[in-house]
Design a protein around this motif. Structure first.
Motif, PDB file in Angstrom:
ATOM      1  N   UNK A 180       3.347 -16.203  -3.482  1.00 33.39           N
ATOM      2  CA  UNK A 180       4.249 -15.560  -2.523  1.00 33.39           C
ATOM      3  C   UNK A 180       4.911 -14.321  -3.118  1.00 33.39           C
ATOM      4  N   UNK A 181       5.184 -14.343  -4.435  1.00 35.21           N
ATOM      5  CA  UNK A 181       5.749 -13.160  -5.082  1.00 35.21           C
ATOM      6  C   UNK A 181       4.739 -12.009  -5.108  1.00 35.21           C
ATOM      7  N   UNK A 182       3.450 -12.337  -5.215  1.00 32.61           N
ATOM      8  CA  UNK A 182       2.413 -11.307  -5.253  1.00 32.61           C
ATOM      9  C   UNK A 182       2.187 -10.698  -3.875  1.00 32.61           C
ATOM     10  N   UNK A 183       2.346 -11.503  -2.828  1.00 31.47           N
ATOM     11  CA  UNK A 183       1.982 -11.088  -1.469  1.00 31.47           C
ATOM     12  C   UNK A 183       2.687  -9.797  -1.039  1.00 31.47           C
ATOM     13  N   UNK A 184       3.995  -9.724  -1.245  1.00 28.93           N
ATOM     14  CA  UNK A 184       4.759  -8.570  -0.748  1.00 28.93           C
ATOM     15  C   UNK A 184       4.365  -7.250  -1.413  1.00 28.93           C
ATOM     16  N   UNK A 185       4.247  -7.190  -2.760  1.00 23.20           N
ATOM     17  CA  UNK A 185       3.798  -5.931  -3.373  1.00 23.20           C
ATOM     18  C   UNK A 185       2.392  -5.520  -2.928  1.00 23.20           C
ATOM     19  N   UNK A 186       1.499  -6.505  -2.737  1.00 22.45           N
ATOM     20  CA  UNK A 186       0.147  -6.186  -2.276  1.00 22.45           C
ATOM     21  C   UNK A 186       0.198  -5.626  -0.857  1.00 22.45           C
ATOM     22  N   UNK A 187       1.086  -6.182  -0.023  1.00 23.32           N
ATOM     23  CA  UNK A 187       1.259  -5.675   1.342  1.00 23.32           C
ATOM     24  C   UNK A 187       1.733  -4.226   1.309  1.00 23.32           C
ATOM     25  N   UNK A 188       2.686  -3.945   0.432  1.00 18.03           N
ATOM     26  CA  UNK A 188       3.194  -2.575   0.275  1.00 18.03           C
ATOM     27  C   UNK A 188       2.081  -1.648  -0.213  1.00 18.03           C
ATOM     28  N   UNK A 189       1.307  -2.119  -1.187  1.00 19.18           N
ATOM     29  CA  UNK A 189       0.227  -1.309  -1.752  1.00 19.18           C
ATOM     30  C   UNK A 189      -0.835  -1.007  -0.698  1.00 19.18           C
ATOM     31  N   UNK A 190      -1.147  -2.008   0.144  1.00 16.32           N
ATOM     32  CA  UNK A 190      -2.148  -1.823   1.203  1.00 16.32           C
ATOM     33  C   UNK A 190      -1.704  -0.718   2.156  1.00 16.32           C
ATOM     34  N   UNK A 191      -0.424  -0.727   2.517  1.00 16.45           N
ATOM     35  CA  UNK A 191       0.090   0.325   3.401  1.00 16.45           C
ATOM     36  C   UNK A 191       0.050   1.681   2.697  1.00 16.45           C
ATOM     37  N   UNK A 192       0.423   1.711   1.417  1.00 19.43           N
ATOM     38  CA  UNK A 192       0.479   2.966   0.667  1.00 19.43           C
ATOM     39  C   UNK A 192      -0.905   3.606   0.576  1.00 19.43           C
ATOM     40  N   UNK A 193      -1.925   2.778   0.335  1.00 19.56           N
ATOM     41  CA  UNK A 193      -3.298   3.288   0.207  1.00 19.56           C
ATOM     42  C   UNK A 193      -3.768   3.918   1.513  1.00 19.56           C
ATOM     43  N   UNK A 194      -3.397   3.300   2.645  1.00 19.52           N
ATOM     44  CA  UNK A 194      -3.813   3.826   3.946  1.00 19.52           C
ATOM     45  C   UNK A 194      -3.011   5.079   4.308  1.00 19.52           C
ATOM     46  N   UNK A 208      -1.202   7.130   2.251  1.00 20.85           N
ATOM     47  CA  UNK A 208      -1.321   8.239   1.303  1.00 20.85           C
ATOM     48  C   UNK A 208      -2.539   8.026   0.401  1.00 20.85           C
ATOM     49  N   UNK A 209      -3.760   8.103   0.961  1.00 22.04           N
ATOM     50  CA  UNK A 209      -4.968   7.822   0.175  1.00 22.04           C
ATOM     51  C   UNK A 209      -5.182   8.785  -0.978  1.00 22.04           C
ATOM     52  N   UNK A 210      -4.587   9.982  -0.875  1.00 22.31           N
ATOM     53  CA  UNK A 210      -4.811  10.987  -1.905  1.00 22.31           C
ATOM     54  C   UNK A 210      -3.764  10.940  -3.019  1.00 22.31           C
ATOM     55  N   UNK A 211      -2.760  10.065  -2.879  1.00 24.22           N
ATOM     56  CA  UNK A 211      -1.680   9.996  -3.864  1.00 24.22           C
ATOM     57  C   UNK A 211      -1.663   8.620  -4.522  1.00 24.22           C
ATOM     58  N   UNK A 212      -1.651   8.603  -5.834  1.00 27.29           N
ATOM     59  CA  UNK A 212      -1.561   7.331  -6.543  1.00 27.29           C
ATOM     60  C   UNK A 212      -0.143   6.777  -6.415  1.00 27.29           C
ATOM     61  N   UNK A 213      -0.007   5.457  -6.271  1.00 24.30           N
ATOM     62  CA  UNK A 213       1.338   4.871  -6.193  1.00 24.30           C
ATOM     63  C   UNK A 213       2.135   5.209  -7.447  1.00 24.30           C
ATOM     64  N   UNK A 214       3.439   5.404  -7.317  1.00 23.44           N
ATOM     65  CA  UNK A 214       4.255   5.702  -8.504  1.00 23.44           C
ATOM     66  C   UNK A 214       4.197   4.549  -9.503  1.00 23.44           C
ATOM     67  N   UNK A 215       4.357   4.874 -10.780  1.00 24.93           N
ATOM     68  CA  UNK A 215       4.253   3.854 -11.825  1.00 24.93           C
ATOM     69  C   UNK A 215       5.281   2.741 -11.639  1.00 24.93           C
ATOM     70  N   UNK A 216       6.448   3.095 -11.088  1.00 23.58           N
ATOM     71  CA  UNK A 216       7.492   2.085 -10.904  1.00 23.58           C
ATOM     72  C   UNK A 216       7.072   1.012  -9.899  1.00 23.58           C
ATOM     73  N   UNK A 217       6.038   1.318  -9.095  1.00 22.16           N
ATOM     74  CA  UNK A 217       5.540   0.324  -8.141  1.00 22.16           C
ATOM     75  C   UNK A 217       5.112  -0.956  -8.852  1.00 22.16           C
ATOM     76  N   UNK A 218       4.508  -0.800 -10.026  1.00 27.06           N
ATOM     77  CA  UNK A 218       3.977  -1.965 -10.738  1.00 27.06           C
ATOM     78  C   UNK A 218       5.089  -2.878 -11.261  1.00 27.06           C
TER      79      UNK A 218
END
Length: 367
Positions: A73-87, A89-99
């Motif tokens: 459950x802790x993993x689910x939310x960041x992955x959800x955020x990452x999925x939205x970010x990829x769609x 802003x496909x040309x921009x890598x997520x900021x390092x603080x995302x991890x």
């Protein structure tokens, strides 16, 4: 009877999540967003099946089913955020603080690992104590982990709701925004309901939460059929709202566009197959988000499509002027890193394949 139907709904939704996840792996042209969706649906399937084991008390006989519940459950939310970010802003890598968002999952994993290696009898005792609201150290550890994970989910959904509220005022794509808004409200509600279920060891609250999640999944699946490009449509409309607070204020956009054209037409930066949004943004002395907004607003395309349009025009000239060159050679000389990527982009842009384009112009030349 009603409870039996509810349990079957949760079980059906959990299994359907796994089928949907597998469907993302057999997509013909699989992208990063498909991998993200595979992980998301797989995690949702595990969570629902774990909920099913709790509300049907099967967990009493098979406590191993609930293993790593908090971590998942802790993993689910960041992955959800990452999925939205990829769609979005496909040309921009997520900021390092995302991890850093995965730190809670890493901490929960240590606690779940401890619970996992307990013997089966001890696990069964912990489960019985959970339902009896007897707060032994192991039960307290599980309750805290699961409750904080649910709280994290709630915060992520509230953040998404905050982003969506301004977008509701847009007439274009309002249905897409409204659908996502309703889904987020339902997900946030399920999180609120689940928290007392974990704290009190009350399966009824967990059952209600699981029912809402199940209905939300079915709702999402049906929307996916109605709007195959749902995520892309969502990102476009949210972008429009975020761009209403322009990042370009104070910038000489006319001059920036001239410099951008110079980089493309004269210096031909697009021929570098490894060119990125970051590279060009640094050359123009602006941020990646500013360049992304500039291209989106002025050309109505994303960065990758913008770069590929120049590559394709360059490839067209090579196809006509250098008939001795193979399509593969032209693909590489135009800045593409593979023949298949070149074919897909060229066909989408020109309406014909590279060979057909060369043949058509050869016929015109000799007619």
């Amino acid at each position: 009877m009603i409870r039996h139907i509810a349990h079957n709904l949760i079980l059906f939704s959990g299994l359907a999540c796994f089928l949907t996840a597998c469907g993302q792996l057999v997509v013909k042209k699989r992208k990063l967003e498909n991998i993200n969706l595979f992980i998301l649906f797989a995690l949702m399937g595990i969570i629902l099946l774990q909920f099913y084991s709790v509300v049907t008390f099967k967990i009493l006989s098979y406590p191993v089913i609930i293993s790593f519940h908090s971590t998942i459950m802790f993993i689910f939310s960041p992955i959800l955020y990452f999925a939205y970010y990829v769609v979005a802003f496909p040309e921009i890598k997520p900021p390092k603080k995302f991890y850093l968002c995965f730190i809670p999952a890493a901490i929960a994993f240590i606690g779940d690992l401890y619970l996992f290696f307990l013997d089966n009898h001890t696990k069964q005792t912990l489960v019985q104590n959970f339902f009896g609201n007897i707060n032994s150290p192991g039960v307290t550890l599980f309750k805290l982990g699961a409750s904080f994970a649910i709280l994290q989910m709630l915060l992520y959904h509230l953040a998404l709701i905050k982003v969506l509220i301004p977008a509701l005022h847009n007439n274009n794509g309002r249905n897409i925004i409204l659908i996502t808004f309703i889904y987020s409200i339902c997900s946030a509600s399920s999180s609120i309901i689940a928290i007392p279920g974990y704290i009190q060891g009350n399966p009824d609250f967990i059952r209600y939460s699981a029912i809402i999640i199940s209905i939300s999944f079915i709702f999402t699946y049906l929307i996916g059929i109605r709007y195959p490009d749902f995520l892309q449509l969502l990102s476009i409309n949210v972008k429009k709202t975020s761009y209403s607070k322009s990042l370009l204020k104070g910038l000489n956009t006319g001059l920036l566009l001239q410099e951008l054209e110079l980089l493309m037409k004269d210096k031909k930066l697009f021929l570098n197959e490894e060119i990125t949004l970051k590279d060009i943004a640094e050359t123009l002395h602006i941020s990646q988000h500013q360049l992304s907004q500039l291209i989106n607003e002025k050309f109505n395309v994303n960065f990758n499509t913008f770069i590929n349009s120049y590559r394709i025009e360059f490839a067209k000239s090579l196809l006509i002027e250098k008939p001795h060159l193979t399509v593969l050679t032209i693909a590489y000389e135009s800045g593409f890193n593979s023949k298949s990527t070149f074919y897909d982009a060229f066909t989408k842009h020109a309406g014909v394949t590279p060979l057909e384009y060369r043949k058509n112009h050869s016929l015109k030349k000799h007619s």
